[in-house]
Write an enzyme that holds these catalytic residues in place. Structure first.
Site, PDB file in Angstrom:
ATOM      1  N   VAL A  13     -15.211 105.553  75.010  1.00  0.00           N
ATOM      2  CA  VAL A  13     -14.041 106.075  75.735  1.00  0.00           C
ATOM      3  C   VAL A  13     -12.766 105.250  75.519  1.00  0.00           C
ATOM      4  O   VAL A  13     -11.723 105.784  75.123  1.00  0.00           O
ATOM      5  CB  VAL A  13     -14.372 106.134  77.252  1.00  0.00           C
ATOM      6  N   GLY A  15     -12.058 102.766  73.306  1.00  0.00           N
ATOM      7  CA  GLY A  15     -11.659 102.583  71.911  1.00  0.00           C
ATOM      8  C   GLY A  15     -11.017 103.822  71.322  1.00  0.00           C
ATOM      9  O   GLY A  15      -9.971 103.742  70.658  1.00  0.00           O
ATOM     10  N   ASN A  33     -17.096 103.327  63.854  1.00  0.00           N
ATOM     11  CA  ASN A  33     -18.080 103.175  64.925  1.00  0.00           C
ATOM     12  C   ASN A  33     -19.444 102.950  64.307  1.00  0.00           C
ATOM     13  O   ASN A  33     -19.786 103.564  63.298  1.00  0.00           O
ATOM     14  CB  ASN A  33     -18.104 104.432  65.806  1.00  0.00           C
ATOM     15  N   VAL A  74     -15.740  97.211  71.514  1.00  0.00           N
ATOM     16  CA  VAL A  74     -17.189  97.398  71.666  1.00  0.00           C
ATOM     17  C   VAL A  74     -17.658  96.721  72.946  1.00  0.00           C
ATOM     18  O   VAL A  74     -16.921  95.959  73.570  1.00  0.00           O
ATOM     19  CB  VAL A  74     -17.974  96.864  70.442  1.00  0.00           C
ATOM     20  N   SER A 128      -6.116  97.092  80.783  1.00  0.00           N
ATOM     21  CA  SER A 128      -6.464  97.730  82.059  1.00  0.00           C
ATOM     22  C   SER A 128      -5.801  99.091  82.196  1.00  0.00           C
ATOM     23  O   SER A 128      -4.679  99.289  81.738  1.00  0.00           O
ATOM     24  CB  SER A 128      -6.018  96.850  83.221  1.00  0.00           C
ATOM     25  N   GLY A 130      -8.120 102.040  82.554  1.00  0.00           N
ATOM     26  CA  GLY A 130      -9.160 103.047  82.376  1.00  0.00           C
ATOM     27  C   GLY A 130      -8.841 103.977  81.219  1.00  0.00           C
ATOM     28  O   GLY A 130      -7.995 103.680  80.365  1.00  0.00           O
ATOM     29  N   LYS A 182      -6.912  89.313  82.961  1.00  0.00           N
ATOM     30  CA  LYS A 182      -7.544  90.626  83.196  1.00  0.00           C
ATOM     31  C   LYS A 182      -8.668  90.488  84.235  1.00  0.00           C
ATOM     32  O   LYS A 182      -8.834  91.344  85.107  1.00  0.00           O
ATOM     33  CB  LYS A 182      -8.088  91.184  81.869  1.00  0.00           C
ATOM     34  N   HIS A 185      -7.101  90.142  87.567  1.00  0.00           N
ATOM     35  CA  HIS A 185      -6.619  91.480  87.933  1.00  0.00           C
ATOM     36  C   HIS A 185      -7.760  92.260  88.593  1.00  0.00           C
ATOM     37  O   HIS A 185      -7.600  92.880  89.629  1.00  0.00           O
ATOM     38  CB  HIS A 185      -6.108  92.218  86.695  1.00  0.00           C
ATOM     39  N   ASN A 186      -8.937  92.222  87.973  1.00  0.00           N
ATOM     40  CA  ASN A 186     -10.070  92.969  88.524  1.00  0.00           C
ATOM     41  C   ASN A 186     -10.540  92.383  89.851  1.00  0.00           C
ATOM     42  O   ASN A 186     -10.928  93.133  90.752  1.00  0.00           O
ATOM     43  CB  ASN A 186     -11.229  93.001  87.523  1.00  0.00           C
ATOM     44  N   GLU A 189      -8.246  93.645  92.322  1.00  0.00           N
ATOM     45  CA  GLU A 189      -8.554  95.073  92.486  1.00  0.00           C
ATOM     46  C   GLU A 189      -9.726  95.265  93.474  1.00  0.00           C
ATOM     47  O   GLU A 189      -9.675  96.121  94.358  1.00  0.00           O
ATOM     48  CB  GLU A 189      -8.892  95.648  91.108  1.00  0.00           C
ATOM     49  N   HIS A 452     -20.960  58.022 101.851  1.00  0.00           N
ATOM     50  CA  HIS A 452     -20.062  58.605 100.840  1.00  0.00           C
ATOM     51  C   HIS A 452     -18.616  58.132 100.997  1.00  0.00           C
ATOM     52  O   HIS A 452     -17.773  58.525 100.208  1.00  0.00           O
ATOM     53  CB  HIS A 452     -20.134  60.131 100.897  1.00  0.00           C
TER      54      HIS A 452
END
Ligand code: ATR
Length: 469
Positions: A13, A15, A33, A74, A128, A130, A182, A185-186, A189, A452
């Site tokens: 889709v 590509g 492909n 891919v 991005s 879709g 990216k 971004h997701n 989202e 510590h």
């Protein structure tokens, strides 16, 4: 015969749509492909004089003008390495491989090193938007060497989404920077979607709004400061009717949210870089919880809570409070996302430009929103801003909307409605503005059981106290 300007490998889709987008912009595009029949279908369904399908990889490569520019579309993971392995013997020095898939930025850093070591050039390009975005203008986040980027800048800008004429294809930084942006971004989202879903939950269960009313609430929200793609599609979703049952579509969809992993990577990166991105992470956890449908159904009759009925004095006023709570939480979600980018920029040496990143998100991608202009303004007036929440304009919003956020969360808790993103938002806000936290007790405990050491409020250095045990 070197006639093609660019090549695209992977005709699924994303590509195929990206290749058609390039062809529409006047580029001769070679396509390939692994399974030839898939490419044949693409060409049959979308005849285009500038789209040229090749059956054999060497012919595809040989058809490209130099330096060759090849975009990999891919499946992320091994497939990318496999295709690169097949390409390498066919390429010449200086040729450019671009990975436009959803690769993990760490793979992109590794591949950049390996590929540049043998004299080829590599770009990791986040894309991005879709299917629709890829076809008609996605937001593009290129990362890699500037030297390689100069050869593809024009193509990427041409095919990208435009915001008031400005291409959403800004160069992000070296090696994995594009795929990292990216990924964040997701992550944002996921948070945006979870916050909207929680708003829906409280409007439905406490406000008793039906789907038609919800459609008009979200429509009106989309006319104000919340204006965004996600609010717009939410309004549309509440209107749709299922042809099979005649019921609202939303009511026939099972409440089990799926995911492809980029939200999870963002949460992992928050942990890796020492960033509090709790709201973003909570949105990933909420999807995990949603997927345990059977357990939730079983628990609903065991872990019961007799919630007191809430009488809303003014439903319209309640809607406004939810809107303000949502907007305040949205600011906090973006504050966390950009804080993660800030930590990553230091950690990986990227010198990210946050204003440029926010402008890049304004069109083409899923989180596109009017709001992003304000982030750009915030970084424009102070590129060194420590956190978006303390920008004057966002601070004003948070100060005036925090009351609504607190009220809406209190109502949800009283009503037994889970709101992980909203509650994490206010908790983050309160933690960030707390001058004296309770972490002194944590330090005391660590020193007591493990020596510590701790720092003192009145003296520099590290100290140990001989606790009596
Ligand atoms: P989508 O856009 O549908 O999410 P994807 O799963 O990310 O697609 O990627 C699918 C693409 O990767 C296909 O073009 C697939 O080729 P096939 O049609 O031959 O399956 C390609 N792909 C997956 N594994 C591959 C590999 N090892 N070598 C080459 N191409 C591969």
């Amino acid at each position: 015969m070197k006639t093609n300007n660019i090549g695209v490998i992977g005709m699924a889709v994303m590509g195929s749509n990206l290749a058609l987008n390039m062809a529409d912009h006047g580029y001769h595009v070679a396509i390939y492909n692994r399974t030839y029949a898939v490419g044949e279908i693409v060409v049959a369904e979308n005849p285009h004089e500038k789209l040229h399908l090749y059956k054999e990889l060497p012919d595809f490569v040989a058809s490209l003008e130099k330096p060759r520019k090849i975009v990999l579309m891919v499946q992320a993971g091994n497939a990318v390495d496999k295709v690169i392995e097949n390409l390498i013997p066919l390429l010449d020095q200086g040729d450019i491989i671009m990975d436009g898939g959803n690769s993990n930025f760490k793979d992109t850093i590794r591949r950049t090193k390996e590929i540049e070591a043998i004299g080829l050039r590599y770009l990791g390009v986040g894309i991005s938007g879709g299917e629709e975005g890829a076809r008609f203008g996605p937001a593009i986040m290129p990362g890699g060497s500037k030297d390689a980027y100069q050869y593809v800048q024009a193509i990427l800008e041409d095919i990208s989404a435009k915001y008031e004429g400005e291409p959403c294809a800004n160069y992000m930084g070296t090696d994995g920077a594009g795929h990292y942006v990216k990924m964040v971004h997701n992550g944002i989202e996921y948070a945006d979607m979870q916050l909207i879903a929680e708003s829906y939950a409280i409007l439905k269960h406490v406000g008793s709004f039906d789907n038609d009313e919800l459609a008009s609430i979200f429509t009106s929200w989309n006319e104000g400061e919340l204006e965004s793609y996600l609010i717009e599609i939410t309004a549309q979703i509440f209107k749709e009717i299922d042809p099979k049952t005649g019921k609202h579509m939303i009511d026939v969809i099972l409440d089990r949210a799926a995911q492809k992993g980029t939200g999870k990577w963002t949460a992992e990166e928050a942990l890796n870089t020492g960033t509090d991105a709790s709201l973003l992470a909570s949105s990933v956890f909420a999807r995990f919880m949603s997927s345990q449908k059977d357990q939730r159904v079983a628990a609903s009759s065991v872990l019961t809570f007799d919630a007191p009925k809430v009488e809303l004095a003014d439903r319209k006023h309640f809607v406004e409070k939810v809107r303000e709570a949502l907007y305040a939480s949205k600011i906090i979600a973006y504050a966390q996302g950009f804080d993660l980018l800030k930590h990553a920029s230091e950690e990986y040496g990227w010198d990210l430009d946050f204003g440029s990143i926010s402008r890049n998100f304004r069109e083409g991608c899923i989180i596109r929103a009017r709001f992003l202009n304000r982030i750009s303004d915030a970084y424009g007036s102070n590129p060194e801003l420590a956190n978006l929440m303390i920008d004057d304009s966002f601070r004003d919003n948070l100060l005036s909307y925090q009351g609504s956020l607190r009220e809406v969360i209190a109502l949800a808790v009283q009503s037994g409605i889970s709101m992980p993103a909203f509650t994490t938002a206010i908790s983050y806000f309160d933690a960030y503005r707390t001058a004296d936290s309770s972490a002194n007790l944590i330090q005391a405990q660590r020193d007591l059981f493990g020596a510590h050491t701790f720092e003192r409020v009145d003296e520099d250095g590290n100290f140990h106290y001989e606790w009596n045990q």
